[in-house]
Design an enzyme around this catalytic site. Structure first.
Site, mmCIF file in Angstrom:
data_model
loop_
_atom_site.group_PDB
_atom_site.id
_atom_site.type_symbol
_atom_site.label_atom_id
_atom_site.label_comp_id
_atom_site.label_asym_id
_atom_site.label_seq_id
_atom_site.Cartn_x
_atom_site.Cartn_y
_atom_site.Cartn_z
ATOM 1 N N GLU A 196 -11.290 11.379 40.940
ATOM 2 C CA GLU A 196 -10.008 12.218 41.372
ATOM 3 C C GLU A 196 -9.474 11.665 42.617
ATOM 4 O OE1 GLU A 196 -10.652 16.874 39.916
ATOM 5 O OE2 GLU A 196 -12.175 16.285 41.165
ATOM 6 N N CYS B 33 -5.811 10.930 49.489
ATOM 7 C CA CYS B 33 -7.023 11.100 49.453
ATOM 8 C C CYS B 33 -8.176 10.419 48.402
ATOM 9 C CB CYS B 33 -7.373 12.583 49.693
ATOM 10 S SG CYS B 33 -8.861 13.166 49.710
ATOM 11 N N CYS C 97 -21.956 12.991 44.448
ATOM 12 C CA CYS C 97 -22.353 12.784 45.554
ATOM 13 C C CYS C 97 -23.728 13.178 45.710
ATOM 14 C CB CYS C 97 -21.447 13.762 46.680
ATOM 15 S SG CYS C 97 -21.847 13.133 48.425
ATOM 16 N N CYS D 186 -24.182 18.915 50.307
ATOM 17 C CA CYS D 186 -23.776 19.961 51.208
ATOM 18 C C CYS D 186 -23.577 21.137 50.557
ATOM 19 C CB CYS D 186 -22.457 19.522 51.696
ATOM 20 S SG CYS D 186 -22.583 17.926 52.803
ATOM 21 N N CYS E 4 -19.998 22.440 49.036
ATOM 22 C CA CYS E 4 -18.829 21.724 48.605
ATOM 23 C C CYS E 4 -19.022 21.314 47.230
ATOM 24 C CB CYS E 4 -19.106 20.094 49.291
ATOM 25 S SG CYS E 4 -18.081 18.899 48.737
ATOM 26 N N GLU F 183 -19.664 9.941 49.365
ATOM 27 C CA GLU F 183 -19.923 9.824 50.878
ATOM 28 C C GLU F 183 -19.748 8.141 50.945
ATOM 29 O OE1 GLU F 183 -20.707 11.324 54.060
ATOM 30 O OE2 GLU F 183 -20.496 9.126 54.486
ATOM 31 N N SER G 121 -14.437 9.282 56.436
ATOM 32 C CA SER G 121 -14.889 10.582 56.493
ATOM 33 C C SER G 121 -16.514 10.428 56.337
ATOM 34 C CB SER G 121 -14.167 11.602 56.061
ATOM 35 O OG SER G 121 -14.776 12.938 56.353
ATOM 36 N N SER H 246 -17.805 15.111 59.536
ATOM 37 C CA SER H 246 -17.855 16.335 58.876
ATOM 38 C C SER H 246 -18.901 17.061 59.622
ATOM 39 C CB SER H 246 -18.051 16.338 57.440
ATOM 40 O OG SER H 246 -16.919 15.858 56.850
ATOM 41 N N LEU H 247 -18.874 17.840 60.483
ATOM 42 C CA LEU H 247 -19.784 18.561 61.473
ATOM 43 C C LEU H 247 -20.288 19.935 60.912
ATOM 44 C CD1 LEU H 247 -21.160 17.222 63.931
ATOM 45 C CD2 LEU H 247 -19.627 18.900 65.323
ATOM 46 N N HIS H 248 -19.319 20.540 61.250
ATOM 47 C CA HIS H 248 -19.542 22.007 60.411
ATOM 48 C C HIS H 248 -20.919 22.888 60.750
ATOM 49 C CE1 HIS H 248 -16.934 20.242 57.716
ATOM 50 N NE2 HIS H 248 -17.812 19.793 56.882
ATOM 51 N N ASN I 182 -12.399 26.481 51.720
ATOM 52 C CA ASN I 182 -11.789 26.795 50.654
ATOM 53 C C ASN I 182 -12.711 27.189 49.485
ATOM 54 O OD1 ASN I 182 -9.229 25.649 51.425
ATOM 55 N ND2 ASN I 182 -10.156 23.394 51.478
ATOM 56 N N CYS J 242 -9.962 19.763 50.346
ATOM 57 C CA CYS J 242 -11.158 19.246 50.603
ATOM 58 C C CYS J 242 -12.365 20.048 49.878
ATOM 59 C CB CYS J 242 -11.312 19.189 52.001
ATOM 60 S SG CYS J 242 -10.243 18.111 53.069
HETATM 61 N N1 SAH Z 1 -18.661 12.860 52.340
HETATM 62 C C1 SAH Z 1 -17.667 12.507 53.169
HETATM 63 C C2 SAH Z 1 -16.485 12.492 52.489
HETATM 64 C C3 SAH Z 1 -15.849 13.722 51.639
HETATM 65 S S1 SAH Z 1 -14.660 14.577 53.070
HETATM 66 C C4 SAH Z 1 -17.744 13.569 54.418
HETATM 67 O O1 SAH Z 1 -18.625 14.580 53.989
HETATM 68 O O2 SAH Z 1 -17.149 13.759 55.287
HETATM 69 C C5 SAH Z 1 -14.369 16.095 52.490
HETATM 70 C C6 SAH Z 1 -14.262 16.966 53.615
HETATM 71 O O3 SAH Z 1 -14.031 18.179 52.784
HETATM 72 C C7 SAH Z 1 -15.443 17.139 54.294
HETATM 73 O O4 SAH Z 1 -15.473 17.294 55.695
HETATM 74 C C8 SAH Z 1 -16.195 18.311 53.594
HETATM 75 O O5 SAH Z 1 -17.075 18.740 54.727
HETATM 76 C C9 SAH Z 1 -15.046 19.161 53.454
HETATM 77 N N2 SAH Z 1 -15.463 20.228 52.733
HETATM 78 C C10 SAH Z 1 -16.215 20.193 51.635
HETATM 79 N N3 SAH Z 1 -16.274 21.385 51.156
HETATM 80 C C11 SAH Z 1 -15.311 22.130 51.516
HETATM 81 C C12 SAH Z 1 -14.569 23.292 51.182
HETATM 82 N N4 SAH Z 1 -15.125 24.298 50.392
HETATM 83 N N5 SAH Z 1 -13.717 23.689 51.987
HETATM 84 C C13 SAH Z 1 -13.047 23.349 52.864
HETATM 85 N N6 SAH Z 1 -13.416 22.073 53.438
HETATM 86 C C14 SAH Z 1 -14.695 21.336 52.556
#
Ligand code: SAH
Length: 376
Positions: free
Chosen positions: A97, A118, A125, A129, A132, A173, A204, A227-229, A303, A346
């Site tokens: 996608e 994007c 992947c 995470c 995700c 990733e 990212s 992507s820290l979180h 999301n 995302c």
């Molecule tokens: N693997 C890479 C590239 C994917 S980017 C990375 O982790 O950065 C996709 C972005 O969306 C990342 O920042 C990821 O953490 C974020 N993401 C994943 N699930 C999400 C969700 N349910 N709601 C909002 N952001 C999300």
């Protein structure tokens, strides 16, 4: 059934240097490579027979070895003036996608009236995470450089517009597919290629520290988003297994190296998930981490993903979290997500499952328009 596409190597995935070497090996003059790139990227021809300044024998030889398109366009979700999610079928029957976002709020270096794409870097992947959708079905394979470049080329043709900004924030990733992703970036950036400025591309990553160091020496000035979180190992490792392999100390060592070498601003993406990482204690630690790197924090209210328990915090909590960062002197935006309703935001990109009935998208989008093939 969609037409089966060739699995021959794609010309869209070769650099000028690589193609020049191919011509040398064929006993053809080096300038041919430039001529071919012109047809491929400037004229965007779909067949070798259209390359009229090459002899018929050479065109036949090229057609035998290479292909110009490896994926078929399947469906688009969304509408003309909103976020559009394109689904492509790869030559091996897998899906990928790509999301077109009109008017990106200048977060990644582009002006707000620009088109952002994007792109995905892998099918599935492996990073798992917990919040995700992309990792739910696990990892299938890396995309080739050609498949990455082709996402841009195909969407530009479908949307009849040029892409200004690219973010590697689709499925996968990118740092785990380092060689193909950086080769694709080279082709996307090159004047003989697609011609997108390196500063208009953002990679990212979930924090693959060794490859962040590697990218710090990459000659093109692409942007980096992390992507820290989670601001502490304790919180982060609960939702991101990668943190066990590369804990925050190691990740931040790599980021310090990046900052030292590149003098470029970093972006931290931070999803706000209720009762998981949205406490103000996390905000305070996050501010301390962001400040010395002059990193900007991009807060993303979670999301929802069907089948996953996580929720977004209240707006009051989101605002309070942002306020801690702002008060500490850290640039922090609260992202207004696009594409949320069509599962194109995302973390909402996921693999399609193929059954006898066709493609099942387990997240039925609010509105779906189907152009062309209608799936399978
Ligand atoms: N693997 C890479 C590239 C994917 S980017 C990375 O982790 O950065 C996709 C972005 O969306 C990342 O920042 C990821 O953490 C974020 N993401 C994943 N699930 C999400 C969700 N349910 N709601 C909002 N952001 C999300």
């Amino acid at each position: 059934m969609s037409e089966l596409l060739s699995s021959k190597p794609s010309l869209l995935g070769l650099t000028l240097e690589q193609l020049t070497a191919v011509f040398q090996e064929m006993g053809e003059p080096g300038f041919r490579a430039k001529q071919v790139m012109e047809w491929v990227f400037k004229r965007r021809v779909l067949g070798f027979d259209q390359m009229t300044n090459l002899g018929a024998a050479l065109r036949a030889k090229l057609a035998e070895r290479f292909t110009l398109r490896t994926m078929t366009y399947s469906t688009v979700t969304g509408s003309e003036d909103t976020t559009r999610k394109y689904l492509f079928k790869l030559h091996d029957g897998r899906y990928v996608e790509t999301v077109l976002i009109p008017a990106n709020p200048a977060l990644y270096g582009g002006a707000s009236d620009r088109l952002t794409l994007c792109v995905s870097s892998q099918v599935g992947c492996a990073y798992d995470c917990k919040f995700c959708a992309s990792g739910l079905a696990g990892f299938t394979r890396n995309l080739t450089a050609g498949e990455i470049v082709e996402q841009i080329v195909q969407v530009e043709a479908l949307a009849r517009d040029r892409i200004d900004n690219l973010v590697f924030m689709g499925m996968g990733e990118p740092m785990a597919n380092y060689t193909n992703v950086t080769t694709a970036i080279e082709i996307l950036n090159a004047p003989w290629g697609v011609g997108i400025g390196a500063r208009h591309m953002t990679l990212s990553t979930s924090g693959v520290a060794p490859n962040i160091r590697k990218l710090a020496d990459f000659p093109l000035q692409v942007r980096l988003a992390i992507s820290l979180h989670g601001a502490t190992d304790e919180v982060r490792e609960k939702i991101m297994p990668v943190n066990r392999k590369y804990p925050l100390a190691e990740l931040f060592d790599a980021l310090a190296e990046w900052h030292r070498k590149r003098k470029q601003h970093l972006t931290f993406e931070y999803i706000l998930i209720e009762s998981v990482n949205d406490g103000l204690d996390q905000a305070r630690v996050l501010a301390k981490r962001a400040k010395p790197l002059q990193a900007k924090v991009n807060l993303i209210p979670y999301n929802t993903v069907e089948g996953l328990p996580w929720k977004r915090p209240s707006e009051a909590q989101q605002d309070a979290f942002q306020a801690v960062l702002l008060n500490a002197g850290v640039t922090a935006t609260l992202r207004r997500e696009k594409g949320h309703d069509i599962a194109a935001a995302c973390g909402q990109l996921r693999l399609k499952q193929e059954t006898e009935e066709g493609i099942i998208d387990s997240m039925i989008p609010a509105k779906r328009i189907t152009i062309g093939g209608g799936g399978d």
